[in-house]
Design a protein around this motif. Structure first.
Motif, mmCIF file in Angstrom:
data_model
loop_
_atom_site.group_PDB
_atom_site.id
_atom_site.type_symbol
_atom_site.label_atom_id
_atom_site.label_comp_id
_atom_site.label_asym_id
_atom_site.label_seq_id
_atom_site.Cartn_x
_atom_site.Cartn_y
_atom_site.Cartn_z
ATOM 1 N N THR A 27 4.277 -6.012 -1.123
ATOM 2 C CA THR A 27 5.199 -5.021 -1.784
ATOM 3 C C THR A 27 6.474 -5.638 -2.344
ATOM 4 O O THR A 27 6.464 -6.889 -2.524
ATOM 5 C CB THR A 27 6.217 -4.753 -0.358
ATOM 6 O OG1 THR A 27 6.883 -5.908 -0.137
ATOM 7 C CG2 THR A 27 5.290 -3.936 0.872
ATOM 8 N N THR A 28 7.482 -4.858 -2.923
ATOM 9 C CA THR A 28 8.501 -5.932 -4.360
ATOM 10 C C THR A 28 9.744 -6.835 -3.734
ATOM 11 O O THR A 28 9.822 -7.996 -3.912
ATOM 12 C CB THR A 28 10.066 -4.065 -4.635
ATOM 13 O OG1 THR A 28 10.217 -3.429 -3.513
ATOM 14 C CG2 THR A 28 8.838 -4.041 -5.452
ATOM 15 N N SER A 29 9.518 -6.643 -2.077
ATOM 16 C CA SER A 29 10.471 -7.900 -1.143
ATOM 17 C C SER A 29 9.906 -8.959 -1.000
ATOM 18 O O SER A 29 9.783 -9.678 0.053
ATOM 19 C CB SER A 29 10.774 -6.587 0.123
ATOM 20 O OG SER A 29 9.836 -6.449 0.864
ATOM 21 N N GLY A 30 7.955 -8.515 -1.350
ATOM 22 C CA GLY A 30 7.339 -9.781 -1.577
ATOM 23 C C GLY A 30 6.377 -9.974 0.126
ATOM 24 O O GLY A 30 5.934 -10.490 0.314
ATOM 25 N N GLN A 31 6.289 -8.858 1.003
ATOM 26 C CA GLN A 31 5.583 -8.656 1.485
ATOM 27 C C GLN A 31 3.907 -8.566 1.184
ATOM 28 O O GLN A 31 3.641 -7.736 0.928
ATOM 29 C CB GLN A 31 5.763 -8.009 2.756
ATOM 30 C CG GLN A 31 7.040 -8.148 3.676
ATOM 31 C CD GLN A 31 7.270 -9.118 4.237
ATOM 32 O OE1 GLN A 31 8.008 -10.476 4.178
ATOM 33 N NE2 GLN A 31 6.834 -8.892 5.495
ATOM 34 N N PRO A 32 3.327 -9.334 1.993
ATOM 35 C CA PRO A 32 1.683 -9.318 1.445
ATOM 36 C C PRO A 32 1.119 -8.374 2.430
ATOM 37 O O PRO A 32 1.444 -7.554 3.425
ATOM 38 C CB PRO A 32 0.423 -10.460 1.529
ATOM 39 C CG PRO A 32 1.659 -10.971 3.125
ATOM 40 C CD PRO A 32 3.160 -10.963 2.495
ATOM 41 N N LEU A 33 0.394 -7.330 1.783
ATOM 42 C CA LEU A 33 0.057 -6.216 1.712
ATOM 43 C C LEU A 33 -2.402 -6.554 1.822
ATOM 44 O O LEU A 33 -2.747 -6.563 0.611
ATOM 45 C CB LEU A 33 -0.330 -4.962 0.892
ATOM 46 C CG LEU A 33 1.213 -3.851 0.797
ATOM 47 C CD1 LEU A 33 1.138 -3.369 0.157
ATOM 48 C CD2 LEU A 33 1.693 -3.633 2.406
ATOM 49 N N PRO A 34 -3.000 -7.244 3.065
ATOM 50 C CA PRO A 34 -4.122 -7.437 3.050
ATOM 51 C C PRO A 34 -4.819 -6.529 1.937
ATOM 52 O O PRO A 34 -4.616 -5.264 2.276
ATOM 53 C CB PRO A 34 -4.043 -8.094 4.617
ATOM 54 C CG PRO A 34 -3.282 -7.987 5.405
ATOM 55 C CD PRO A 34 -1.603 -7.178 3.919
ATOM 56 N N ASN A 35 -5.231 -7.194 0.909
ATOM 57 C CA ASN A 35 -6.600 -6.348 0.947
ATOM 58 C C ASN A 35 -5.735 -5.155 -0.435
ATOM 59 O O ASN A 35 -6.539 -4.301 -0.740
ATOM 60 C CB ASN A 35 -7.287 -5.231 1.513
ATOM 61 C CG ASN A 35 -8.176 -6.709 1.813
ATOM 62 O OD1 ASN A 35 -8.687 -7.826 2.017
ATOM 63 N ND2 ASN A 35 -8.526 -6.995 3.550
ATOM 64 N N GLY A 36 -4.226 -4.980 -0.589
ATOM 65 C CA GLY A 36 -4.040 -3.599 -1.222
ATOM 66 C C GLY A 36 -4.454 -2.614 -0.010
ATOM 67 O O GLY A 36 -3.368 -1.744 -1.227
ATOM 68 N N ASP A 37 -5.142 -3.161 1.003
ATOM 69 C CA ASP A 37 -4.554 -1.607 1.652
ATOM 70 C C ASP A 37 -3.538 -0.737 2.416
ATOM 71 O O ASP A 37 -2.938 -1.445 2.980
ATOM 72 C CB ASP A 37 -5.714 -1.269 2.887
ATOM 73 C CG ASP A 37 -7.314 -2.095 2.601
ATOM 74 O OD1 ASP A 37 -7.531 -1.571 1.432
ATOM 75 O OD2 ASP A 37 -8.254 -2.114 3.682
ATOM 76 N N ILE A 38 -3.466 0.533 2.538
ATOM 77 C CA ILE A 38 -2.658 1.411 2.683
ATOM 78 C C ILE A 38 -2.746 2.690 3.889
ATOM 79 O O ILE A 38 -3.670 2.745 3.240
ATOM 80 C CB ILE A 38 -0.983 1.334 1.990
ATOM 81 C CG1 ILE A 38 -1.752 2.808 0.410
ATOM 82 C CG2 ILE A 38 -0.418 -0.109 1.490
ATOM 83 C CD1 ILE A 38 -0.799 2.902 -0.472
ATOM 84 N N THR A 39 -1.680 3.285 4.364
ATOM 85 C CA THR A 39 -1.920 4.067 5.103
ATOM 86 C C THR A 39 -0.532 5.009 5.047
ATOM 87 O O THR A 39 0.556 4.978 5.103
ATOM 88 C CB THR A 39 -1.695 3.903 6.650
ATOM 89 O OG1 THR A 39 -3.215 3.269 7.682
ATOM 90 C CG2 THR A 39 -2.062 5.482 7.421
ATOM 91 N N VAL A 40 -0.551 6.374 3.878
ATOM 92 C CA VAL A 40 -0.083 6.998 3.567
ATOM 93 C C VAL A 40 0.374 8.399 4.862
ATOM 94 O O VAL A 40 -0.576 8.703 5.492
ATOM 95 C CB VAL A 40 -0.380 7.726 2.936
ATOM 96 C CG1 VAL A 40 0.478 8.919 2.392
ATOM 97 C CG2 VAL A 40 -0.743 7.072 1.537
ATOM 98 N N THR A 41 1.776 8.757 5.290
ATOM 99 C CA THR A 41 2.015 9.935 6.533
ATOM 100 C C THR A 41 2.401 10.934 6.060
ATOM 101 O O THR A 41 3.215 11.511 6.460
ATOM 102 C CB THR A 41 2.782 9.053 6.975
ATOM 103 O OG1 THR A 41 3.930 8.104 7.229
ATOM 104 C CG2 THR A 41 2.305 7.356 8.102
#
Length: 125
Positions: A27-41
């Motif tokens: 994220t722009t705050s530097g939080q890692p996103l493992p593998n780049g996977d995200i869930t959209v709500t």
């Protein structure tokens, strides 16, 4: 898989390790996103910003999908400078889709492919 709201910005960080590109996502705050996977709500636009630490002049030129007709992502655009990819997700279809970023570089005429992050749409409430 982190949950993401509309208008999310995800940084695609590319470093060189032993001469090969290595992708990570945060994220722009530097939080890692493992593998780049995200869930959209909810419906919105996912924006991916390239952070090129390779010195090879990487630029986004497109996105390839393994299942382009599943209705998870509705459209993509690439900025004219190749630094941003925007994915429109109307969140009308539940399920997940995998994709790869396609990038060019200034070192040669070969294309670079990212590992395959995943976008998962939760069913509407």
């Amino acid at each position: 898989m982190p949950t993401t709201q509309a208008a999310s910005l995800i940084q695609v960080v590319v470093n060189l390790e032993n001469g090969e590109p290595v992708f990570s996502y945060q994220t722009t705050s530097g939080q890692p996103l493992p593998n780049g996977d995200i869930t959209v709500t909810e419906a919105g636009t996912l924006t991916y910003q390239l952070v090129d630490n390779t010195g090879k002049g990487l630029k986004f030129v497109g996105v390839g999908f393994t299942t382009p007709f599943d209705g998870i992502i509705d459209a993509i655009t690439v900025s004219s400078d190749g630094q941003l990819v925007q994915m429109l997700d109307m969140d009308r279809s539940a399920g997940s889709t995998k994709f790869q970023f396609v990038l060019t570089n200034t070192a040669n005429t070969l294309m670079v492919l990212s590992p395959d992050p995943e976008v998962k749409n939760l069913p509407p409430n």
